[in-house]
Design an enzyme around this catalytic site. Structure first.
Site, PDB file in Angstrom:
ATOM      1  N   ALA A 235       0.693  -1.249  -0.108  1.00 11.12           N
ATOM      2  CA  ALA A 235      -0.013   0.197  -0.062  1.00 11.12           C
ATOM      3  C   ALA A 235       0.788   1.274  -0.187  1.00 11.12           C
ATOM      4  O   ALA A 235       0.253   2.333  -0.303  1.00 11.12           O
ATOM      5  CB  ALA A 235      -0.906  -0.009   1.024  1.00 11.12           C
ATOM      6  N   GLY A 237       3.278   1.696  -2.021  1.00 15.46           N
ATOM      7  CA  GLY A 237       3.751   2.059  -3.303  1.00 15.46           C
ATOM      8  C   GLY A 237       4.994   1.291  -3.684  1.00 15.46           C
ATOM      9  O   GLY A 237       5.144   0.207  -3.696  1.00 15.46           O
ATOM     10  N   GLY A 263       2.336  -8.023  -7.322  1.00 19.40           N
ATOM     11  CA  GLY A 263       3.787  -7.560  -7.475  1.00 19.40           C
ATOM     12  C   GLY A 263       4.083  -7.951  -9.078  1.00 19.40           C
ATOM     13  O   GLY A 263       4.955  -7.355  -9.710  1.00 19.40           O
ATOM     14  N   ASP A 264       3.478  -9.038  -9.335  1.00 21.71           N
ATOM     15  CA  ASP A 264       3.664  -9.581 -11.044  1.00 21.71           C
ATOM     16  C   ASP A 264       3.111  -8.610 -11.943  1.00 21.71           C
ATOM     17  O   ASP A 264       3.885  -8.236 -12.870  1.00 21.71           O
ATOM     18  CB  ASP A 264       3.077 -10.884 -11.034  1.00 21.71           C
TER      19      ASP A 264
END
Length: 322
Positions: A235, A237, A263-264
């Site tokens: 969260a 960034g 994340g991917d």
């Protein structure tokens, strides 16, 4: 062309609960989704949705349900045959987006299959702009395989990104002198391990808006030869550090539904921006827009370009502390 390599692919089964997960209780399931998974496959899926030429390389039998799922999602792939079925991973997502993951170890890859997989990706890299090595390593593949592949790719024009954790990441870091990739994408915990700092302290500071320790840790890796570090912070960034500078990008407020694949998606967004010729701050901005959009979607769904809120992502230059 962007080639993604997923040595430990999976079918991702995501179970969504309306109530918080209670250990030892019987609970009602709100919904279930099953999608092709594995970090590199997720990157290829997100790029394909954006119209970027991408291909997933993975070990799987021709009859494996995972390949049928990839065909259903129109994701180009090359599969190196194995005897065992691809693993199934389970993610349990609560109403506030909290996700508990249960990952199987994966199908064993024998020496002949590993040699075939290595030869396949080296051949693909001859014509690729990027090759992405992603995820855990299954039984049978040594922890230093990613480092070995990065070293083999060094003479080629193809750039290399790596997104992994634990022992394979440690082995890669030990080989940075001869096998430093063009990009790595650690989360806060993985970055802390690489930099030899406290993960709890780094994550706590980032959650409070202080990413100076993240920037410093990432800069140390660039000093060791890594081309760029894209550190995803949930969260908070993400931070990007390369030889030219350092930047922080913060996402817009969202209602999180699942963190699986976020994340991917960030890595896919970064690569999409790279191939479009974007400068570093815009690459980071695109990465955070993708990760934020993915977290707002259920299960392991990945965002289309229409679901991004690119302009709502704020990017700021940062200074590296001495």
């Amino acid at each position: 062309m962007i080639i993604t390599v997923t040595p430990n692919p999976s079918l991702d089964r995501t179970v969504t609960l309306r109530a918080p997960l209670t250990r030892g209780a019987v609970q009602r399931v709100d919904s279930v989704t099953v999608e092709p998974g594995g970090k590199g496959i997720n990157v290829a899926r997100a790029l394909t949705l954006a119209g970027v030429a991408a291909e997933a390389v993975l070990p799987a039998a021709d009859s494996d349900p995972l390949l049928a799922a990839l065909r259903a999602h129109s994701v180009p792939f090359t599969a190196v045959p194995i005897a065992e079925p691809v693993r199934t991973n389970i993610a349990i997502t609560e109403s506030d987006g909290t996700t508990t993951k249960l990952n199987e170890r994966g199908a064993r890859v024998d020496a002949d299959t590993l040699a075939a997989l290595t030869s396949c990706l080296l051949a693909k890299a001859q014509e690729a702009s990027w090759l992405v090595l992603s995820g855990s390593l299954p039984p049978g593949i040594p922890n230093d395989w990613y480092a070995h592949v990065v070293k083999l790719l060094a003479p080629l024009d193809c750039r290399v990104a790596v997104d992994t954790s634990e022992a394979p990441l440690a082995a890669l870091a030990d080989a940075f002198e001869v096998a430093a990739p063009d990009l790595i994408k650690p989360n806060a915990e993985e970055l802390a391990d690489l930099a030899g700092v406290s993960a709890d302290a780094l994550e706590k500071a980032a959650a409070q808006g202080d990413v100076s320790s993240v920037v410093t840790a990432a800069a140390r890796l660039v000093e060791r030869g890594v081309g760029a570090v894209l550190a995803t912070l949930g969260a908070a960034g993400a931070v990007l550090v390369d030889g030219a500078g350092s930047w922080l990008a913060t996402p817009p407020p969202i209602l999180p539904r699942s963190t699986v694949g976020a994340g991917d998606a960030s890595l896919a967004g970064y690569l999409r921006a790279v191939v479009a010729g974007a400068e570093a701050p815009q690459r980071l901005q695109m990465a955070v827009a993708y990760g934020s959009a993915a977290a707002a979607l259920p299960g392991s769904a990945l965002p289309t370009p229409a679901q991004l809120d690119f302009d709502a992502v704020r990017t700021h230059p940062m200074k590296v502390s001495p």
